[in-house]
Scaffold this motif. Structure first.
Motif, mmCIF file in Angstrom:
data_model
loop_
_atom_site.group_PDB
_atom_site.id
_atom_site.type_symbol
_atom_site.label_atom_id
_atom_site.label_comp_id
_atom_site.label_asym_id
_atom_site.label_seq_id
_atom_site.Cartn_x
_atom_site.Cartn_y
_atom_site.Cartn_z
ATOM 1 N N UNK A 287 -0.528 4.532 6.579
ATOM 2 C CA UNK A 287 -1.397 5.078 5.548
ATOM 3 C C UNK A 287 -2.560 5.757 6.254
ATOM 4 N N UNK B 237 0.852 -1.191 0.000
ATOM 5 C CA UNK B 237 0.000 0.000 0.000
ATOM 6 C C UNK B 237 0.888 1.242 0.000
ATOM 7 N N UNK B 238 0.294 2.401 -0.377
ATOM 8 C CA UNK B 238 1.087 3.628 -0.333
ATOM 9 C C UNK B 238 1.148 4.167 1.084
ATOM 10 N N UNK B 239 2.112 5.014 1.360
ATOM 11 C CA UNK B 239 2.184 5.624 2.689
ATOM 12 C C UNK B 239 3.596 6.016 3.040
#
Lengths: 80, 456
Positions: A43, A10-12
């Protein structure tokens, strides 16, 4: 020996330690087992563990502590 | 207005709100932004924008030197901190003042005094504001403590002074239980924290979260009535209303008067919120804390009173007196705000930093949507998940809930997952319709009703 890449799911923001005052989960050269926590991704203020998905030895981290990362980005390499 | 240019040391929907208020007052606006926010709506709306660092907040929005450098570079003569980030950082307020810039908020000293739990509780007590009954500090002799517990009234919470994570906490329902449980709590706390010190606090069951909006200019202090924010998940408010349907006019008057007394006691300057627990059964209210900033849920107060809280804050920071007197403040109808977060309620509120699709903004009578969105906007994953706030108002609470459902039905964000379906479900729930809620109501409801939370 093959190199296995641990990628961000995931992005973050990537963190290599559980909190700013703690030591890093793992350093390059450490051996890891599948399921070991090697970092965190924050995130939207929620924290998710990044786990090693292979047994072996960490050869390098490809993302720094507190670096902004995108899904699929390589975070660490494990020699299996 | 002697101020000419205001710098917004924040991001997201509140930055947009501040820019709008400042522009209406004839001020130029400077938006600071991290590398992740270059495409943000606030950056597009502001007259000027200055990049202050990388995405991680610590190195941008929380970097005092970078914010002050941006103010210096652009010649800003005021800084609005919004909420979160540096808004309640006393050292930041001091640094802004030391740089000869107007801080839109109270002084560093007031932030410091009201930010510390113990000194805020002391200030509240001195101003005659009821605090949660309990022991003054650590309890000594067990028998004496038990007498105090009886005086407070059971059930009583026994808490470890060094506590955390729920360890060392016991709830005693009677004197006998107290004498058994207190030593247990002490030894548990001693083992866990190396300190067996205990203190007592009254258990307030079925408490509502009610807060009073106050405004001050350092000499005049007024309240703008209360908000109720009892629907919370993980201590985060998700649905806020004004006024509270639970208060009688008499309780409302005493509650609001106590908030004004506390504001006056600290010579408050700016907009602030005094938070209380309200005990439905006894009708008593207790001070919890003060927030020395604008709050997320301020629009419900604006909706029922017609006061522009952001404009008042900026005018007070300019050195002007409050433009409204207490006798001019009245409220009409009922307002509800719901928080549209980039989270998937069907997947345990997993963050969903996606791309805004086919954006459809609700409109019509009594609908306001304060947000940071535009079609095609990639929501950055680095900050909190609040995308916007949908605010409705109507003559009555019942009509406001109907309007809320109608407005949520109009909201479209493409494939983006948000908390919107949660509010449709809540608006159809009997306890919500009757207002029979408290701060511990929502979480068990979510567990029992997960099937109602998927979008379509």
């Amino acid at each position: 020996m093959a190199i296995h890449e641990v990628r961000a799911m995931m992005p973050g923001i990537f963190y290599r330690k559980p909190s700013p005052d703690d030591p890093s989960y793992k350093e390059a050269g450490d051996s890891v087992a599948k399921g070991d926590v090697i970092g965190l991704i924050e995130v939207m203020k929620s924290f998710h563990e990044v786990v090693a998905d292979a047994d072996g030895t960490i050869t390098s981290f490809q993302a720094d502590n507190e670096e902004a990362i995108m899904p699929g980005q390589v975070l660490a390499e494990i020699e299996v | 207005m002697s101020l000419t240019k205001i710098l917004i040391a924040n991001r997201g929907e509140i930055a947009v709100r501040i820019i709008r208020a400042a522009q209406e007052l004839g001020l130029k606006t400077v938006q600071v932004y991290s590398a992740a926010d270059e495409t943000s709506l606030a950056v597009q709306l502001a007259d000027e924008a200055v990049e202050i660092g990388p995405p991680v907040a610590k190195k941008s929005y929380l970097d005092v030197a970078a914010v002050l450098a941006a103010a210096d570079k652009t010649g800003a003569d005021a800084i609005h901190p919004g909420y979160g980030f540096l808004a309640e950082n006393a050292e930041f307020a001091d640094a802004v003042a030391a740089a000869g810039i107007s801080f839109v908020g109270p002084s560093g000293d007031v932030i410091r005094r009201m930010g510390d739990k113990a000194s805020a509780r002391k200030a509240a007590k001195e101003a005659g504001v009821p605090t949660v009954p309990g022991s003054d500090g650590v309890i000594g002799d067990l028998t004496e403590a038990c007498a105090l517990a009886q005086q407070i009234g059971f059930p009583v919470m026994i808490k470890a002074t060094a506590g955390g994570g729920g360890r060392g906490i016991r709830i005693a329902n009677s004197a006998e239980e107290f004498m058994t449980l207190a030593p247990q709590a002490s030894s548990e706390a001693s083992a866990a924290f190396g300190d067996g010190g205990l203190y007592l606090e009254k258990v307030i069951e079925r408490a509502r979260h009610i807060e009073v909006q106050i405004l001050g200019d350092g000499e005049n202090f007024i309240h703008c009535f209360e908000r109720e924010c009892s629907l919370q998940r993980r201590r985060q408010k998700v649905w806020e209303e004004a006024p509270s349907a639970a208060l009688t006019p008499d309780v409302r008057e005493r509650l609001c008067a106590s908030a004004v007394a506390l504001a006056a006691a600290v010579k408050y300057c700016g907009a602030g919120t005094i938070e209380y627990l309200y005990d439905d059964i006894s009708g008593d209210f207790y001070f919890i804390e003060m927030n020395t900033r604008i709050q997320v849920e301020h629009p419900v107060t604006e909706s029922i009173t017609g006061i522009d809280l952001l404009a008042e804050m900026i005018k007070v920071a300019d050195g002007q007196p409050l433009s409204i007197r207490q006798e001019d403040v009245s409220f009409r109808g009922h307002a509800i705000e719901v928080r549209i977060n980039a989270e998937d309620p069907a997947a345990n509120f997993m963050p969903f930093p996606g791309v805004v699709g086919d954006l459809r903004v609700p409109g019509g009578p009594g609908v306001r949507f304060d947000h940071m969105l535009y079609q095609g906007y990639q929501i950055p994953p680095f900050y909190d998940s609040l995308l916007g706030k949908l605010i409705v108002n109507a003559d009555t609470r019942e009509k406001a809930i109907i309007r809320l459902k109608r407005a949520i039905g109009e909201l479209g964000l493409g494939d983006l997952k948000t908390t919107a379906p949660l509010f449709t479900a809540l608006a159809e729930t009997p306890d919500v319709l009757s207002g029979s809620v408290h701060t511990k109501w929502l979480e068990p409801w979510l567990e029992a009703n997960s099937d109602k939370l998927s979008g379509h």
